[in-house]
Design a protein around this motif. Structure first.
Motif, mmCIF file in Angstrom:
data_model
loop_
_atom_site.group_PDB
_atom_site.id
_atom_site.type_symbol
_atom_site.label_atom_id
_atom_site.label_comp_id
_atom_site.label_asym_id
_atom_site.label_seq_id
_atom_site.Cartn_x
_atom_site.Cartn_y
_atom_site.Cartn_z
ATOM 1 N N GLN A 1 -0.199 23.178 6.342
ATOM 2 C CA GLN A 1 -1.139 22.103 6.630
ATOM 3 C C GLN A 1 -0.633 20.791 6.042
ATOM 4 N N ILE A 2 -0.690 19.727 6.835
ATOM 5 C CA ILE A 2 -0.312 18.388 6.394
ATOM 6 C C ILE A 2 -1.578 17.542 6.404
ATOM 7 N N ILE A 3 -1.856 16.904 5.261
ATOM 8 C CA ILE A 3 -3.074 16.113 5.114
ATOM 9 C C ILE A 3 -2.698 14.698 4.717
ATOM 10 N N THR B 1 0.844 -1.188 0.000
ATOM 11 C CA THR B 1 0.000 0.000 0.000
ATOM 12 C C THR B 1 0.877 1.236 0.000
ATOM 13 N N VAL B 2 0.579 2.144 -0.908
ATOM 14 C CA VAL B 2 1.318 3.397 -0.989
ATOM 15 C C VAL B 2 0.687 4.378 -0.027
ATOM 16 N N ARG B 3 1.479 4.871 0.899
ATOM 17 C CA ARG B 3 1.000 5.865 1.849
ATOM 18 C C ARG B 3 1.629 7.196 1.496
ATOM 19 N N GLU B 4 0.789 8.194 1.380
ATOM 20 C CA GLU B 4 1.253 9.530 1.022
ATOM 21 C C GLU B 4 0.580 10.549 1.927
ATOM 22 N N PHE B 5 1.184 11.726 1.953
ATOM 23 C CA PHE B 5 0.522 12.858 2.583
ATOM 24 C C PHE B 5 0.829 14.093 1.761
ATOM 25 N N PHE B 6 -0.020 15.087 1.894
ATOM 26 C CA PHE B 6 0.141 16.344 1.173
ATOM 27 C C PHE B 6 0.582 17.426 2.139
ATOM 28 N N ILE B 7 1.473 18.257 1.673
ATOM 29 C CA ILE B 7 1.802 19.487 2.386
ATOM 30 C C ILE B 7 1.174 20.590 1.551
ATOM 31 N N GLY C 1 -6.302 24.257 -6.699
ATOM 32 C CA GLY C 1 -5.799 25.615 -6.877
ATOM 33 C C GLY C 1 -4.750 26.040 -5.867
ATOM 34 N N VAL C 2 -4.316 25.135 -4.999
ATOM 35 C CA VAL C 2 -3.322 25.457 -3.963
ATOM 36 C C VAL C 2 -2.039 24.686 -4.254
ATOM 37 N N ARG C 3 -0.915 25.398 -4.306
ATOM 38 C CA ARG C 3 0.368 24.725 -4.490
ATOM 39 C C ARG C 3 0.591 23.808 -3.298
ATOM 40 N N SER C 4 0.965 22.566 -3.627
ATOM 41 C CA SER C 4 1.140 21.561 -2.590
ATOM 42 C C SER C 4 2.276 20.633 -2.974
ATOM 43 N N VAL C 5 2.652 19.778 -2.051
ATOM 44 C CA VAL C 5 3.683 18.769 -2.291
ATOM 45 C C VAL C 5 3.124 17.433 -1.837
ATOM 46 N N VAL C 6 3.266 16.420 -2.687
ATOM 47 C CA VAL C 6 2.874 15.061 -2.336
ATOM 48 C C VAL C 6 4.129 14.350 -1.846
#
Length: 112
Positions: A97-99, A11-17, A66-71
């Motif tokens: 914010q970290i999601i 399972t690939v686990r990711e989060f967004f900044i 519409g928000v710059r983010s990093v995966v």
């Protein structure tokens, strides 16, 4: 001879900044995601010679609603714990914010 590899993929686990602070302000500079991902470009599965010319598959910029983010793929934690700590600390130090989530692959287009 039996194949010792598992038949399922992990399972690939990711989060967004996200490029918004906890109080909703847009983070500056506007190219922060590209800069952060550029700094992390050397962390690659192949470690190729031209790693500096491509983003790492573990830390990549994205425009999310519409928000710059990093995966960030959590596999980087196993590959290089200090790199993982750097990315998470960057987010925390800048009140970003970290999601917890993951990107779903695009559905294949079916011909009409």
């Amino acid at each position: 001879m039996a194949d010792s590899k598992k038949s399922h993929s992990p399972t690939v686990r990711e989060f967004f900044i996200q490029g918004t602070t906890s109080d909703g302000r847009q983070f500056r500079p506007s190219d922060w995601a590209e800069r952060l991902c550029g700094a992390m470009s050397c962390f690659r599965p192949d470690g190729g010679r031209n790693a500096h010319l491509q983003y790492s598959p573990y830390v990549r910029p994205i425009l999310l609603n519409g928000v710059r983010s990093v995966v960030v793929n959590e596999a980087i934690r196993e590959i290089e714990p200090l790199a993982y700590h750097f990315v998470v600390s960057f987010a925390k130090d800048n009140d970003l914010q970290i999601i917890d989530a993951c990107l779903l692959p695009d559905e294949p287009k079916t011909p009409k």
